[in-house]
Design a protein around this motif. Structure first.
Motif, PDB file in Angstrom:
ATOM      1  N   ILE A 258      10.359  -4.164   7.947  1.00  0.00           N
ATOM      2  CA  ILE A 258       8.904  -4.161   7.915  1.00  0.00           C
ATOM      3  C   ILE A 258       8.346  -5.054   9.027  1.00  0.00           C
ATOM      4  CG2 ILE A 258       6.886  -4.782   6.513  1.00  0.00           C
ATOM      5  CD1 ILE A 258       8.534  -4.030   4.045  1.00  0.00           C
ATOM      6  N   MET A 259       8.961  -6.213   9.233  1.00  0.00           N
ATOM      7  CA  MET A 259       8.526  -7.108  10.309  1.00  0.00           C
ATOM      8  C   MET A 259       8.741  -6.450  11.670  1.00  0.00           C
ATOM      9  SD  MET A 259       9.984 -10.738   8.831  1.00  0.00           S
ATOM     10  CE  MET A 259       9.522 -11.611  10.326  1.00  0.00           C
ATOM     11  N   PHE A 260       9.828  -5.700  11.812  1.00  0.00           N
ATOM     12  CA  PHE A 260      10.097  -5.000  13.071  1.00  0.00           C
ATOM     13  C   PHE A 260       9.011  -3.964  13.357  1.00  0.00           C
ATOM     14  CE2 PHE A 260      11.741  -1.165  15.080  1.00  0.00           C
ATOM     15  CZ  PHE A 260      12.210  -1.676  16.286  1.00  0.00           C
TER      16      PHE A 260
ATOM     17  N   ASP B 214      -1.634   0.067   8.272  1.00  0.00           N
ATOM     18  CA  ASP B 214      -0.913   1.340   8.392  1.00  0.00           C
ATOM     19  C   ASP B 214       0.495   1.279   7.812  1.00  0.00           C
ATOM     20  OD1 ASP B 214      -3.027   2.621   9.789  1.00  0.00           O
ATOM     21  OD2 ASP B 214      -2.425   1.594  11.632  1.00  0.00           O
ATOM     22  N   LEU B 215       0.971   0.081   7.464  1.00  0.00           N
ATOM     23  CA  LEU B 215       2.351  -0.049   6.987  1.00  0.00           C
ATOM     24  C   LEU B 215       2.592   0.717   5.687  1.00  0.00           C
ATOM     25  CD1 LEU B 215       3.195  -3.797   7.743  1.00  0.00           C
ATOM     26  CD2 LEU B 215       4.342  -1.766   8.668  1.00  0.00           C
ATOM     27  N   GLY B 216       1.635   0.623   4.753  1.00  0.00           N
ATOM     28  CA  GLY B 216       1.794   1.322   3.476  1.00  0.00           C
ATOM     29  C   GLY B 216       1.897   2.822   3.639  1.00  0.00           C
ATOM     30  N   PRO B 217       0.903   3.461   4.283  1.00  0.00           N
ATOM     31  CA  PRO B 217       0.999   4.909   4.512  1.00  0.00           C
ATOM     32  C   PRO B 217       2.224   5.289   5.344  1.00  0.00           C
ATOM     33  CG  PRO B 217      -1.256   4.159   4.841  1.00  0.00           C
ATOM     34  CD  PRO B 217      -0.415   2.926   4.672  1.00  0.00           C
ATOM     35  N   TRP B 218       2.587   4.444   6.301  1.00  0.00           N
ATOM     36  CA  TRP B 218       3.748   4.720   7.156  1.00  0.00           C
ATOM     37  C   TRP B 218       5.026   4.775   6.322  1.00  0.00           C
ATOM     38  CZ3 TRP B 218       8.470   3.648   9.045  1.00  0.00           C
ATOM     39  CH2 TRP B 218       8.788   4.054  10.337  1.00  0.00           C
TER      40      TRP B 218
ATOM     41  N   GLY C 100       0.800  -1.223   0.000  1.00  0.00           N
ATOM     42  CA  GLY C 100       0.000   0.000   0.000  1.00  0.00           C
ATOM     43  C   GLY C 100       0.827   1.266   0.000  1.00  0.00           C
ATOM     44  N   VAL C 101       2.111   1.173  -0.354  1.00  0.00           N
ATOM     45  CA  VAL C 101       2.966   2.356  -0.396  1.00  0.00           C
ATOM     46  C   VAL C 101       2.559   3.251  -1.560  1.00  0.00           C
ATOM     47  CG1 VAL C 101       5.332   3.191  -0.735  1.00  0.00           C
ATOM     48  CG2 VAL C 101       4.915   1.161   0.666  1.00  0.00           C
ATOM     49  N   ASP C 102       2.466   4.543  -1.286  1.00  0.00           N
ATOM     50  CA  ASP C 102       2.143   5.536  -2.316  1.00  0.00           C
ATOM     51  C   ASP C 102       3.452   6.006  -2.948  1.00  0.00           C
ATOM     52  OD1 ASP C 102       1.229   7.552  -3.915  1.00  0.00           O
ATOM     53  OD2 ASP C 102       0.321   8.737  -2.326  1.00  0.00           O
ATOM     54  N   LEU C 103       3.779   5.467  -4.110  1.00  0.00           N
ATOM     55  CA  LEU C 103       5.051   5.787  -4.754  1.00  0.00           C
ATOM     56  C   LEU C 103       5.131   7.242  -5.189  1.00  0.00           C
ATOM     57  CD1 LEU C 103       5.642   2.603  -6.944  1.00  0.00           C
ATOM     58  CD2 LEU C 103       6.472   3.097  -4.640  1.00  0.00           C
ATOM     59  N   THR C 104       4.008   7.911  -5.369  1.00  0.00           N
ATOM     60  CA  THR C 104       4.044   9.317  -5.768  1.00  0.00           C
ATOM     61  C   THR C 104       4.650  10.180  -4.661  1.00  0.00           C
ATOM     62  OG1 THR C 104       1.776   9.698  -4.969  1.00  0.00           O
ATOM     63  CG2 THR C 104       2.051   9.025  -7.267  1.00  0.00           C
TER      64      THR C 104
ATOM     65  N   ILE D  36       2.270   6.126  19.104  1.00  0.00           N
ATOM     66  CA  ILE D  36       3.386   7.032  18.816  1.00  0.00           C
ATOM     67  C   ILE D  36       4.012   6.694  17.468  1.00  0.00           C
ATOM     68  CG2 ILE D  36       5.747   7.621  19.491  1.00  0.00           C
ATOM     69  CD1 ILE D  36       4.814   7.471  22.405  1.00  0.00           C
ATOM     70  N   LEU D  37       4.299   5.415  17.238  1.00  0.00           N
ATOM     71  CA  LEU D  37       4.944   5.010  15.990  1.00  0.00           C
ATOM     72  C   LEU D  37       4.017   5.187  14.794  1.00  0.00           C
ATOM     73  CD1 LEU D  37       6.834   1.756  17.075  1.00  0.00           C
ATOM     74  CD2 LEU D  37       7.621   4.124  17.109  1.00  0.00           C
ATOM     75  N   THR D  38       2.739   4.894  14.979  1.00  0.00           N
ATOM     76  CA  THR D  38       1.786   4.979  13.868  1.00  0.00           C
ATOM     77  C   THR D  38       1.515   6.423  13.461  1.00  0.00           C
ATOM     78  OG1 THR D  38       0.725   2.930  14.608  1.00  0.00           O
ATOM     79  CG2 THR D  38      -0.512   4.323  13.078  1.00  0.00           C
ATOM     80  N   LYS D  39       1.343   7.296  14.444  1.00  0.00           N
ATOM     81  CA  LYS D  39       0.993   8.686  14.165  1.00  0.00           C
ATOM     82  C   LYS D  39       2.197   9.541  13.777  1.00  0.00           C
ATOM     83  CE  LYS D  39      -3.385   8.230  15.003  1.00  0.00           C
ATOM     84  NZ  LYS D  39      -4.390   8.381  13.909  1.00  0.00           N
ATOM     85  N   ASN D  40       3.385   9.100  14.128  1.00  0.00           N
ATOM     86  CA  ASN D  40       4.577   9.891  13.815  1.00  0.00           C
ATOM     87  C   ASN D  40       5.682   8.985  13.276  1.00  0.00           C
ATOM     88  OD1 ASN D  40       6.620  11.734  13.571  1.00  0.00           O
ATOM     89  ND2 ASN D  40       6.835  12.159  15.736  1.00  0.00           N
ATOM     90  N   PRO D  41       5.693   8.705  11.964  1.00  0.00           N
ATOM     91  CA  PRO D  41       6.715   7.836  11.375  1.00  0.00           C
ATOM     92  C   PRO D  41       8.143   8.357  11.555  1.00  0.00           C
ATOM     93  CG  PRO D  41       4.867   8.109   9.874  1.00  0.00           C
ATOM     94  CD  PRO D  41       4.663   9.095  10.992  1.00  0.00           C
ATOM     95  N   GLN D  42       8.294   9.658  11.799  1.00  0.00           N
ATOM     96  CA  GLN D  42       9.641  10.225  11.940  1.00  0.00           C
ATOM     97  C   GLN D  42      10.256   9.951  13.316  1.00  0.00           C
ATOM     98  OE1 GLN D  42      10.786  11.502   9.100  1.00  0.00           O
ATOM     99  NE2 GLN D  42       8.769  11.147   8.216  1.00  0.00           N
ATOM    100  N   TRP D  43       9.452   9.471  14.253  1.00  0.00           N
ATOM    101  CA  TRP D  43       9.925   9.284  15.631  1.00  0.00           C
ATOM    102  C   TRP D  43      11.155   8.380  15.681  1.00  0.00           C
ATOM    103  CZ3 TRP D  43       7.442  10.941  20.357  1.00  0.00           C
ATOM    104  CH2 TRP D  43       8.023  10.416  21.515  1.00  0.00           C
TER     105      TRP D  43
END
Length: 347
Positions: free
Chosen positions: A122-124, A134-138, A93-97, A173-180
């Motif tokens: 990804i498993m981590f 949420d993995l794709g958007p993340w 579900g990754v958005d390549l754009t 925390i991890l889901t809402k802020n991928p930069q964390w």
């Protein structure tokens, strides 16, 4: 060069070269056949060759094997058909754009093998609390995660656990802020300590704040310091009131400065709301300006702009920011939507 009754007048530099004749002396006449015979002799004109079918395809799907080699492209879509890694990312579900807009940060992924270089990360993430959906958007927001060592990532999770963040808080925390996860434990510890020190927060309140608005913790500290000054000095909130605002509406510290000041000025000076009322209904500082102005203006027109709960005909400021226009007109104004729409047309 001129044609005259089947004869060719040698005036052309090309023909003079073929016949090794000085251009000034090119005045002789030759036949067309002699000219072409001389050209073929000198290999100036090559006989045409019949076209042949270079690729004989026995199956239509073999067309991929004879496609031209891919040249460097400005987007990832051009590589999907021939990149197993990108195909797996699309399945996630990754958005390549979004990666196209950050080629400097994401182009390295084309050189990575999905199973050997990316799968463990990804498993981590999934094991740490990022849901499958949420993995794709993340990953769309943070392609740099694959450059981080897995041991360092685990240390950052261990740090949160040592500070008594529960699994649900860590997941949020991890889901809402991928930069964390891109920040070291030293950076995170300093930032959490900053909020605890400046706003006099307890350990529980620090964890609550980090889980409620994770982006605030990794936000630009210089901007946060300027917001502290604006809310305290320009708006006039006390330190205790700022603490309440922070815990109830931390998004205010990330809001655009001009928009925030404009909403506060309207709510405090035009609507007449006190600091206590704004703290009780902080959503009024994050609502859209035009909605606030339309609804307050209409209430004022019909004489129902009364926001003091100790007086009759009280109207909660919260109703100015939530609900539909139909609900607002029916439940609060006691008028028809048509009257409200007619008023809006006059603005």
């Amino acid at each position: 060069m001129a044609w005259r009754k089947g004869l060719l007048h040698l005036r052309s530099p090309l023909l003079c070269t073929i016949y090794n004749t000085p251009r000034r002396a090119c005045s002789q006449l030759v036949t067309q056949d002699e000219c072409y015979q001389k050209l073929e002799t000198e290999n100036k004109i090559l006989p045409s060759k019949p076209k042949t079918n270079v690729f004989a395809l026995s199956h239509p799907e073999e067309i991929d094997n004879v496609a031209p080699e891919l040249r460097p492209s400005f987007n990832f879509a051009a590589y999907v058909n021939q990149s197993h890694t990108l195909q797996e990312m699309v399945r996630l579900g990754v958005d390549l754009t979004r990666w196209d807009k950050r080629l400097k940060d994401s182009s390295y992924i084309l050189t990575q093998d999905f199973n050997e270089d990316l799968k463990q990360h990804i498993m981590f993430l999934h094991d740490s609390g990022v849901g499958s959906d949420d993995l794709g958007p993340w990953l769309s927001k943070n392609p740099l995660i694959f450059k981080e060592d897995l041991k360092d990532l685990q240390i950052r999770i261990n740090y949160l656990q040592s500070k008594e963040f529960d699994r649900q808080q860590i997941s949020r925390i991890l889901t809402k802020n991928p930069q964390w996860l891109l920040l070291s434990t030293v950076d995170i510890d300093y930032r959490l300590g900053y909020f605890q020190r400046v706003f006099q927060l307890s350990n529980h309140q620090v964890r609550f704040l980090a889980a409620k608005q994770p982006r605030l913790i990794t936000y630009d500290l210089e901007i946060i310091k300027k917001k502290n000054f604006s809310i305290r000095e320009e708006m006039g909130f006390s330190p205790d009131e700022m603490k309440v605002l922070l815990l109830s509406k931390p998004k205010l510290w990330m809001a655009h400065y001009v928009s925030l000041m404009r909403r506060f000025d309207y709510a405090h000076n035009v609507m007449g709301l006190s600091h206590v009322q704004i703290i009780e209904f902080p959503k009024i500082l994050t609502s859209r300006d035009f909605i606030l102005k339309q609804r307050h203006g209409f209430l004022k027109l019909i004489g129902r702009d009364q926001y003091d709960c100790s007086k009759p005909n009280y109207v909660s400021p919260d109703t100015l920011t939530g609900g539909t226009d139909i609900e607002f007109c029916t439940n609060i104004c006691k008028t028809s939507v048509q009257d409200f729409n007619n008023y809006i047309k006059t603005l």
